[in-house]
Scaffold this active site. Structure first.
Site, mmCIF file in Angstrom:
data_model
loop_
_atom_site.group_PDB
_atom_site.id
_atom_site.type_symbol
_atom_site.label_atom_id
_atom_site.label_comp_id
_atom_site.label_asym_id
_atom_site.label_seq_id
_atom_site.Cartn_x
_atom_site.Cartn_y
_atom_site.Cartn_z
ATOM 1 N N GLY A 288 0.818 -1.215 0.000
ATOM 2 C CA GLY A 288 0.000 0.000 0.000
ATOM 3 C C GLY A 288 0.847 1.257 0.000
ATOM 4 O O GLY A 288 2.081 1.214 -0.008
ATOM 5 N N LYS A 407 -9.051 10.198 11.419
ATOM 6 C CA LYS A 407 -10.488 9.918 11.368
ATOM 7 C C LYS A 407 -10.959 9.088 12.554
ATOM 8 O O LYS A 407 -12.161 8.884 12.740
ATOM 9 C CB LYS A 407 -10.837 9.231 10.049
ATOM 10 C CG LYS A 407 -10.622 10.146 8.838
ATOM 11 C CD LYS A 407 -10.820 9.428 7.540
ATOM 12 C CE LYS A 407 -10.642 10.385 6.363
ATOM 13 N NZ LYS A 407 -9.290 10.959 6.284
ATOM 14 N N VAL A 446 -2.271 11.508 3.370
ATOM 15 C CA VAL A 446 -0.947 11.582 2.769
ATOM 16 C C VAL A 446 -1.094 11.873 1.282
ATOM 17 O O VAL A 446 -2.003 11.373 0.616
ATOM 18 C CB VAL A 446 -0.142 10.281 2.991
ATOM 19 C CG1 VAL A 446 0.253 10.137 4.437
ATOM 20 C CG2 VAL A 446 -0.916 9.065 2.534
ATOM 21 N N GLY A 448 -0.967 11.825 -2.473
ATOM 22 C CA GLY A 448 -0.773 10.838 -3.527
ATOM 23 C C GLY A 448 -1.044 9.410 -3.125
ATOM 24 O O GLY A 448 -0.768 8.489 -3.895
ATOM 25 N N GLU A 540 -18.771 11.583 5.766
ATOM 26 C CA GLU A 540 -17.733 12.616 5.640
ATOM 27 C C GLU A 540 -18.073 13.815 6.507
ATOM 28 O O GLU A 540 -19.230 14.188 6.663
ATOM 29 C CB GLU A 540 -17.630 13.037 4.173
ATOM 30 C CG GLU A 540 -16.401 13.836 3.835
ATOM 31 C CD GLU A 540 -16.262 14.029 2.329
ATOM 32 O OE1 GLU A 540 -15.147 13.871 1.814
ATOM 33 O OE2 GLU A 540 -17.288 14.319 1.670
#
Length: 608
Positions: A288, A407, A446, A448, A540
């Site tokens: 990842g 989050k 982060v 990109g 969100e």
């Protein structure tokens, strides 16, 4: 073998002695050839030729190349001429009985010698540079440099030899530099005058020669350059220039990372190396965004081996290829596996006995996990963490590091709530039996990373727009992937066990501003690529937080790391989770109710 060029340079310097000596006498006698000092002139020049030979060798004058004559060569030249001056003074003072040298010649000779030797070298360099740049100014692209400081001066000097670029002007906000010149290029105004300077010179390219410029200055230049229809480049940072890794003229287009103003991270390499050197390391989610960068950073510290655990075959293949190309001598173990599989995890730990574990495997996409996949988020983020943590404890691993997220603070979505429970699992493990030290590192978005907003915006811009933003006021914390990975290593090295490390994410960035900057960096204006607001997605929220309301932080020796002190973990969490996770798949609403039981601050929003 005789070096012809060295012989020619040596002959030139001896000729310079003769020219300077004769010239000094001619000036002394008003350009009339002296009739009475022939013998003194001959004896004097013979002695000075020998002195010059010795002086030039002593001063190291023949180490430099004439084609690149510079200040160090000038210093050597001055040293050699100083020796000749001393010789002339000695002859004038102590050779009166057999050699008469006029006092004016004592002064004129070293001056003329310096002019002839130095002028010859400068003339040769100018001629060579004109030969090395066969491309005419009409064929070179005009460019305006922003910044007339040290970096700007270095850049202008380097680009003067470029066959591709021609610096036509500079701009700088220091009013004392206005009207001055750098290597023949004039400072024509302040940064705000950039559009006018570009129009005046019909230039379409701008180079920012301010490696330490704050993000605000870079954003301002970007707006001005885009408004004028110019492409913006920047030069390497001062650290790269000083280290010699890159040259000043290695320009690159400005990237979105530059506009965010994230400063480079300095970590305590000694402590990190002490933790990792010669150790067996396991990285889950190794293919990842964060996991792969962790692997790259880990390879710098010479571990005994790195076990790459990844559920995605393609991601595992890609990180394996990186090691094959960049770290072929470092032993790696490539394992396909699911962190939710207890048998596979037990097998991995039994066979490879990792001493340090970085748990980066997780589902992290908020809207995807919110609808129809809530139970899978629970299994992957909570059960996966529990499974790997138990295996690490049973294998007596030294450290277990959980990669968490902002989050998890006052979560409004399933993904954030599951990550908060994963943090609590590690806290329980830390207080349980065994010697493994459990650490948690919490940070924001982060740049990109897979599924993040930046690749999405890039794709939308490439397709001609529109760029979709959920809300005009929505903001997020951002940091670069290497910065996040380095701080994870630093936190792990300084942790004693049970801490939640919070990374300094700087100032939050409005997503709408991020979109505008990306549009400008792509060479478009907002009238060409429009921004479209689509409304908040399920789960969100407008503002992310790094700390919950009830939490406090403690400082650490590293300026970008603090330690959060969350509320205590509820009693019986481990046993209750074990029972819950063993149940069959549950509906999203049931999952949210279960998460609410353990994370009371969890407030579902727009569940869909």
């Amino acid at each position: 073998m005789i070096n012809v060029r060295s012989c020619l340079v040596f002959a030139f310097d001896l000729l310079a002695v003769l020219v300077a000596w004769v010239g000094a006498y001619l000036i002394r006698f008003n350009l009339n050839w002296p009739r009475t000092v022939h013998q003194d002139m001959v004896y004097g020049v013979l002695i000075l030729l020998v002195v010059q030979l010795i002086a030039c060798r002593w001063a190291g004058l023949y180490r430099g190349m004439w084609s690149f004559a510079s200040l160090p060569d000038l210093r050597r030249l001055v040293r050699a001429v100083a020796v000749s001056l001393v010789a002339v003074l000695a002859l004038a003072l102590f050779g009166k009985s057999w050699l008469l040298i006029p006092r004016s010649v004592v002064v004129l000779y070293p001056l003329l010698l310096l002019v002839v030797m130095g002028g010859g070298r400068i003339a040769w360099r100018l001629w060579r540079e004109s030969r090395l740049s066969p491309v005419s100014d009409a064929e070179r692209r005009p460019v305006v440099v922003v910044g007339a400081g040290t970096a700007g001066a270095m850049l202008v000097r380097e680009l003067a030899r470029s066959p591709q670029w021609q610096v036509v002007a500079l701009v700088d906000d220091d009013r004392h530099k206005r009207g001055l010149e750098l290597s023949g290029c004039r400072v024509e105004g302040a940064t705000v005058d950039l559009p006018g300077v570009l129009r005046r010179h019909q230039a379409r390219h701008v180079v920012l020669a301010m490696p330490s410029a704050p993000a605000e200055a870079l954003q301002a230049v970007t707006r001005l350059a885009t408004k004028a229809g110019a492409t913006l480049f920047t030069i390497p940072g001062l650290a790269e220039l000083m280290s010699g890794r890159v040259a000043i003229n290695v320009m690159r287009p400005v990237k979105i990372e530059d506009l965010l103003g994230r400063k480079s991270v300095r970590i305590d390499n000694d402590n990190v190396k002490a933790m990792l050197h010669g150790k067996r390391i396991l990285v889950t989610g190794a293919g990842g965004s964060i996991g792969s960068e962790l692997c790259r950073q880990l390879s710098r510290f010479q571990p005994e081996s790195i076990v790459l655990l990844e559920a995605s075959e393609f991601a595992l293949y890609m990180i394996e290829q990186w090691f094959g190309e960049h770290q072929p001598d470092l032993p790696i173990v490539r394992l396909a596996g699911d962190v939710k599989d207890p048998a596979r995890m037990a097998q991995v730990f039994a066979l490879h006995r990792p001493q340090v574990v970085f748990h980066a495997a997780a589902y992290k996409h908020v809207p995807l996990m919110e609808i129809g996949n809530a139970w899978q988020a629970v299994r992957n983020n909570i059960a996966g963490t529990l499974t790997v943590a138990q295996a690490a404890r049973d294998a007596n691993a030294e450290r277990f590091v959980l990669i968490s997220t902002d989050k998890a603070v006052n979560p409004t979505n399933v993904m954030g709530a599951t990550k908060r429970v994963a943090e609590m699992v590690c806290e329980v493990m830390q207080n349980g039996p065994g010697t493994t030290r459990f650490h948690i590192v919490r940070f924001g978005n982060v740049l990109g990373s897979t599924g993040s907003v930046i690749p999405k915006f890039q794709s939308q811009i490439a397709q001609g727009g529109p760029v979709t933003v959920t809300h005009p006021e929505i903001n997020r914390y951002f940091m670069s992937i290497p910065e996040a990975a380095q701080l994870v290593l630093q936190a792990a090295a300084m942790g004693q066990g049970g801490e939640i490390f919070v990374l300094d994410m700087g100032q939050p960035v409005r997503i709408a501003d991020l979109a505008r900057n990306m549009i400008r960096l792509s060479g478009f204006t907002e009238s060409e690529i429009q921004i479209e607001y689509t409304g908040l997605r399920p789960g969100e929220k407008l503002y992310e937080e790094l700390l919950a309301d009830a939490e406090e932080t403690l400082p650490t020796p590293h300026e970008k790391l603090r330690i959060a002190r969350p509320r205590p973990v509820p009693e019986g969490l481990y046993e209750a989770l074990t029972v819950w996770l063993a149940q069959p798949p549950q509906e999203d609403a049931v999952v949210r109710a279960g998460l609410k039981r353990w994370v009371p601050e969890y407030q579902p929003r727009n569940p869909g």
